[in-house]
Each structure stands twice: as structure tokens, then as C-alpha cells.
Design a protein around this motif. Structure first.
Motif, PDB file in Angstrom:
ATOM      1  N   GLY A 113      -6.014  -0.876   9.068  1.00  0.00           N
ATOM      2  CA  GLY A 113      -6.693   0.398   9.275  1.00  0.00           C
ATOM      3  C   GLY A 113      -6.097   1.203  10.415  1.00  0.00           C
ATOM      4  N   SER A 114      -5.348   0.536  11.288  1.00  0.00           N
ATOM      5  CA  SER A 114      -4.785   1.234  12.436  1.00  0.00           C
ATOM      6  C   SER A 114      -3.329   1.652  12.219  1.00  0.00           C
ATOM      7  CB  SER A 114      -4.875   0.347  13.685  1.00  0.00           C
ATOM      8  OG  SER A 114      -4.007  -0.762  13.556  1.00  0.00           O
ATOM      9  N   PRO A 157      -0.192   3.711  10.816  1.00  0.00           N
ATOM     10  CA  PRO A 157       0.034   5.069  10.298  1.00  0.00           C
ATOM     11  C   PRO A 157       0.239   5.015   8.784  1.00  0.00           C
ATOM     12  CG  PRO A 157       1.484   4.591  12.153  1.00  0.00           C
ATOM     13  CD  PRO A 157       0.782   3.311  11.794  1.00  0.00           C
ATOM     14  N   ASP A 158      -0.113   6.086   8.118  1.00  0.00           N
ATOM     15  CA  ASP A 158      -0.031   6.123   6.651  1.00  0.00           C
ATOM     16  C   ASP A 158       1.347   5.739   6.130  1.00  0.00           C
ATOM     17  OD1 ASP A 158      -2.644   6.869   6.512  1.00  0.00           O
ATOM     18  OD2 ASP A 158      -2.242   8.998   6.181  1.00  0.00           O
ATOM     19  N   GLU A 159       2.384   6.244   6.771  1.00  0.00           N
ATOM     20  CA  GLU A 159       3.744   5.983   6.299  1.00  0.00           C
ATOM     21  C   GLU A 159       4.071   4.490   6.380  1.00  0.00           C
ATOM     22  OE1 GLU A 159       8.018   7.208   7.958  1.00  0.00           O
ATOM     23  OE2 GLU A 159       6.732   8.926   7.514  1.00  0.00           O
ATOM     24  N   GLU A 160       3.695   3.874   7.467  1.00  0.00           N
ATOM     25  CA  GLU A 160       3.957   2.444   7.637  1.00  0.00           C
ATOM     26  C   GLU A 160       3.150   1.631   6.629  1.00  0.00           C
ATOM     27  OE1 GLU A 160       3.799  -0.855  11.199  1.00  0.00           O
ATOM     28  OE2 GLU A 160       3.992   1.261  11.729  1.00  0.00           O
ATOM     29  N   LEU A 161       1.931   2.038   6.396  1.00  0.00           N
ATOM     30  CA  LEU A 161       1.084   1.357   5.420  1.00  0.00           C
ATOM     31  C   LEU A 161       1.686   1.477   4.024  1.00  0.00           C
ATOM     32  CD1 LEU A 161      -1.506  -0.189   4.869  1.00  0.00           C
ATOM     33  CD2 LEU A 161      -2.695   1.995   4.689  1.00  0.00           C
ATOM     34  N   GLU A 162       2.180   2.658   3.699  1.00  0.00           N
ATOM     35  CA  GLU A 162       2.799   2.869   2.386  1.00  0.00           C
ATOM     36  C   GLU A 162       4.047   2.001   2.233  1.00  0.00           C
ATOM     37  OE1 GLU A 162       3.163   3.879  -1.394  1.00  0.00           O
ATOM     38  OE2 GLU A 162       1.470   4.411  -0.133  1.00  0.00           O
ATOM     39  N   ARG A 187       2.928  -1.494   1.538  1.00  0.00           N
ATOM     40  CA  ARG A 187       2.460  -1.628   0.148  1.00  0.00           C
ATOM     41  C   ARG A 187       3.636  -1.672  -0.819  1.00  0.00           C
ATOM     42  NH1 ARG A 187      -2.417   2.711   0.646  1.00  0.00           N
ATOM     43  NH2 ARG A 187      -3.999   1.277   1.421  1.00  0.00           N
TER      44      ARG A 187
END
Length: 85
Positions: free
Chosen positions: A12-13, A15-20, A23
Motif C-alpha cells: 500500500g505504500s 508508488p503506483d509505478e513500482e507496484l505495477e 505485478r
């Protein structure tokens, strides 16, 4: 006492780019894991272990043409799996 633990960041912490990216990496790993073993080993040796086609062929006791064909098919299967997801 215990040594320092490895701290795993809370998703949850991130950044969106890193999460993407994480995934995508998971999806690629799953697609590779689903390959038949004779395709997966060639893909791993060539694309992850960075062995040459000749080194891969020698290690697996296969003709170079077989390694090239299996690598091509493995990459195609992974690509198709990712596009379908």
C-alpha cells in the motif's frame, strides 16, 4: 539474538509505478512457470542466465536448432499469456 530482519515494504505504500512493475514481474514469472519444462529451461538459460544458444544447446545436449525453436516458442507462449491477461 536475532539478526536484522529483511523489511518488506507494505504494498500500500509503494508508488503506483513500482507496484505495477512488481505485478508485471509476477505475471511474467507465472507465465514462465506455466511453460512446459522443455521450453521453460531453454528460456531461463537464455534470457535469465544469459547463456548463449550454443552454451544452452551443449548443456542440454540438444542441437542448436532445437534450442532456437524452443526459445522462440517459449517466448511466444509467454507473450500470448501476458496479452491474454
Amino acid at each position: 539474538g536475532e539478526g536484522p530482519g529483511i523489511e518488506i515494504p507494505d504494498p500500500g505504500s509503494l508508488p503506483d509505478e513500482e507496484l505495477e512493475r512488481a505485478r508485471t514481474r509476477e505475471r511474467v514469472q507465472a507465465a514462465i512457470g506455466d511453460l512446459p519444462a522443455h521450453y521453460r529451461i531453454v528460456l531461463v538459460m537464455r534470457d535469465m542466465e544469459h547463456l548463449s544458444t550454443e552454451e544452452t544447446a551443449e548443456a542440454l545436449s540438444l542441437p542448436v536448432t532445437t534450442v532456437k525453436m524452443r526459445l522462440h516458442r517459449a517466448r511466444l507462449m509467454v507473450r500470448q499469456r501476458l496479452e491474454a491477461a
